[in-house]
Design a protein around this motif. Structure first.
Motif, PDB file in Angstrom:
ATOM      1  N   ALA A 142      -2.228   1.043   7.938  1.00 43.42           N
ATOM      2  CA  ALA A 142      -2.129   2.439   7.533  1.00 43.42           C
ATOM      3  C   ALA A 142      -0.832   3.062   8.031  1.00 43.42           C
ATOM      4  O   ALA A 142      -0.162   3.808   7.314  1.00 43.42           O
ATOM      5  CB  ALA A 142      -3.329   3.217   8.061  1.00 43.42           C
ATOM      6  N   CYS A 143      -0.454   2.760   9.276  1.00 39.98           N
ATOM      7  CA  CYS A 143       0.770   3.310   9.854  1.00 39.98           C
ATOM      8  C   CYS A 143       1.997   2.855   9.059  1.00 39.98           C
ATOM      9  O   CYS A 143       2.861   3.666   8.709  1.00 39.98           O
ATOM     10  CB  CYS A 143       0.877   2.880  11.316  1.00 39.98           C
ATOM     11  N   ILE A 144       2.072   1.559   8.758  1.00 39.20           N
ATOM     12  CA  ILE A 144       3.179   1.038   7.956  1.00 39.20           C
ATOM     13  C   ILE A 144       3.188   1.689   6.578  1.00 39.20           C
ATOM     14  O   ILE A 144       4.234   2.059   6.036  1.00 39.20           O
ATOM     15  CB  ILE A 144       3.073  -0.494   7.827  1.00 39.20           C
ATOM     16  N   GLN A 145       1.992   1.841   6.008  1.00 44.44           N
ATOM     17  CA  GLN A 145       1.858   2.443   4.681  1.00 44.44           C
ATOM     18  C   GLN A 145       2.513   3.824   4.627  1.00 44.44           C
ATOM     19  O   GLN A 145       3.264   4.138   3.703  1.00 44.44           O
ATOM     20  CB  GLN A 145       0.374   2.557   4.338  1.00 44.44           C
ATOM     21  N   PHE A 146       2.247   4.659   5.632  1.00 43.16           N
ATOM     22  CA  PHE A 146       2.758   6.025   5.607  1.00 43.16           C
ATOM     23  C   PHE A 146       4.271   6.076   5.792  1.00 43.16           C
ATOM     24  O   PHE A 146       4.955   6.886   5.155  1.00 43.16           O
ATOM     25  CB  PHE A 146       2.068   6.865   6.685  1.00 43.16           C
ATOM     26  N   PHE A 147       4.810   5.226   6.660  1.00 47.28           N
ATOM     27  CA  PHE A 147       6.263   5.233   6.841  1.00 47.28           C
ATOM     28  C   PHE A 147       6.973   4.714   5.593  1.00 47.28           C
ATOM     29  O   PHE A 147       8.036   5.224   5.222  1.00 47.28           O
ATOM     30  CB  PHE A 147       6.645   4.405   8.073  1.00 47.28           C
ATOM     31  N   CYS A 206       0.831  -1.207   0.000  1.00 49.93           N
ATOM     32  CA  CYS A 206       0.000   0.000   0.000  1.00 49.93           C
ATOM     33  C   CYS A 206       0.866   1.258   0.000  1.00 49.93           C
ATOM     34  O   CYS A 206       0.560   2.237  -0.694  1.00 49.93           O
ATOM     35  CB  CYS A 206      -0.926   0.014   1.217  1.00 49.93           C
ATOM     36  N   GLY A 207       1.949   1.243   0.775  1.00 47.52           N
ATOM     37  CA  GLY A 207       2.826   2.403   0.841  1.00 47.52           C
ATOM     38  C   GLY A 207       3.515   2.689  -0.472  1.00 47.52           C
ATOM     39  O   GLY A 207       3.630   3.853  -0.888  1.00 47.52           O
ATOM     40  N   LEU A 208       3.972   1.646  -1.156  1.00 48.92           N
ATOM     41  CA  LEU A 208       4.628   1.836  -2.455  1.00 48.92           C
ATOM     42  C   LEU A 208       3.669   2.405  -3.489  1.00 48.92           C
ATOM     43  O   LEU A 208       4.003   3.342  -4.224  1.00 48.92           O
ATOM     44  CB  LEU A 208       5.203   0.500  -2.944  1.00 48.92           C
ATOM     45  N   VAL A 209       2.462   1.841  -3.547  1.00 45.73           N
ATOM     46  CA  VAL A 209       1.476   2.326  -4.520  1.00 45.73           C
ATOM     47  C   VAL A 209       1.053   3.754  -4.186  1.00 45.73           C
ATOM     48  O   VAL A 209       0.909   4.601  -5.078  1.00 45.73           O
ATOM     49  CB  VAL A 209       0.246   1.387  -4.571  1.00 45.73           C
TER      50      VAL A 209
END
Length: 316
Positions: A192-197, A86-89
């Motif tokens: 969500a937290c992992i996504q943002f970092f 999710c974070g990469l996309v």
């Protein structure tokens, strides 16, 4: 006892509506903050802010829900995979969006082109075995027409910057499908937290390698010294990232991704309404027709025209 599915869908639909509202107000902040700080710097800082805001929220929610500290290894692995993907996309999508606006795409046109993900999500859903009701397809067409009236006051000629925003729409459609896959399987706030970092770490490289290098470290730091820069960054980081994207992940659980994309496309409507309330802007007749069409499309998509005595099975 599990909550009835229909109640879960209503609650999550309301969460997605709140998501659209926050994003709609944030659109002006994105344009202003990206122009002042630079698109890479803006995205990087706001992503880290979004992750930091959620760090104290996770243990609080665990305590409220009585969640055990120990998780299965498989669950932790799936959570890491979902958050990283999710974070990469999200990094690619938000970068295309900010670059498009930075190079000249107007806020109205960017809103319309970004919302074109509502056309792409059901197509991607078909590839992954997701069915879409006939009324949802009609709603999608009506919403696109409404967004055209709402967002585009100029001609629909496409420039290079507009092409970047279209790529952003394609990436956001992928993001919606990735969230749809992982949200029922893992803790939404943690993902969500992992996504943002992950998004923030990815943004460090172009921020340092492009913007800081071009301006010089001293000039780059001076560009971040203005209140006019930090107000948009704080809103985008805390509200648009920390709150809204988390609501998206939680709200999409159990909602057909095509319907979810329609609900979230209301951000364009809310951005216009925010301009009226906060900036004393007026709503033209053309924009009024657009708002009505998008609202009607969202409501029509929620209707179940199946058998009266059967529970809705659309979110399967």
């Amino acid at each position: 006892m599990k909550k009835p599915k229909i109640k879960l869908e209503v609650r999550n639909s309301l969460l997605l509506l709140l998501t659209a509202l926050i994003w709609g107000v944030a659109f002006v902040a994105q344009r202003q903050g990206g122009a002042e700080a630079g698109p890479y710097t803006f995205n990087c800082i706001r992503s880290f802010l979004g992750g930091i805001v959620l760090l104290p929220v996770i243990p609080f929610l665990d305590k409220v829900r009585g969640k055990k500290k120990q998780e299965a290894v498989q669950d932790r692995r799936r959570l890491a995979q979902g958050g990283a993907l999710c974070g990469l996309v999200l990094f690619v999508a938000s970068t295309f969006q900010q670059m498009g606006m930075y190079y000249g795409t107007t806020a109205g046109k960017a809103g319309f082109l970004t919302a074109c993900y509502i056309l792409l999500v059901p197509v991607l859903g078909i590839l992954f075995g997701r069915k879409c009701r006939w009324n949802v397809w009609i709603s999608i067409v009506a919403a696109v027409v409404g967004l055209y009236f709402l967002c585009l006051t100029e001609s629909l000629s496409l420039q290079f910057s507009d092409g970047l925003v279209l790529l952003c729409a394609a990436c956001f459609s992928v993001h919606i499908m990735v969230v749809d896959h992982f949200s029922p399987l893992v803790d939404g706030v943690r993902m969500a937290c992992i996504q943002f970092f992950v998004c923030g770490v990815c943004g460090l490289f172009p921020m340092i390698g492009v913007e800081m290098r071009q301006l010089g470290a001293a000039a780059w730091l001076r560009s971040l010294g203005s209140v006019d820069v930090w107000i948009p960054i704080l809103y985008a980081g805390i509200m648009s990232c920390g709150v809204a994207y988390t609501l998206q992940i939680v709200g999409q659980n159990g909602i057909n991704p095509s319907v979810a994309s329609l609900l979230m496309s209301l951000e364009s409507v809310f951005s216009v309404l925010a301009g009226i309330l906060l900036l004393q802007e007026s709503l033209s007749g053309r924009e009024t027709v657009g708002c009505v069409l998008v609202f009607a499309a969202v409501i029509f998509a929620q209707m179940d025209f199946g058998k009266r005595h059967s529970v809705s099975t659309e979110a399967q």
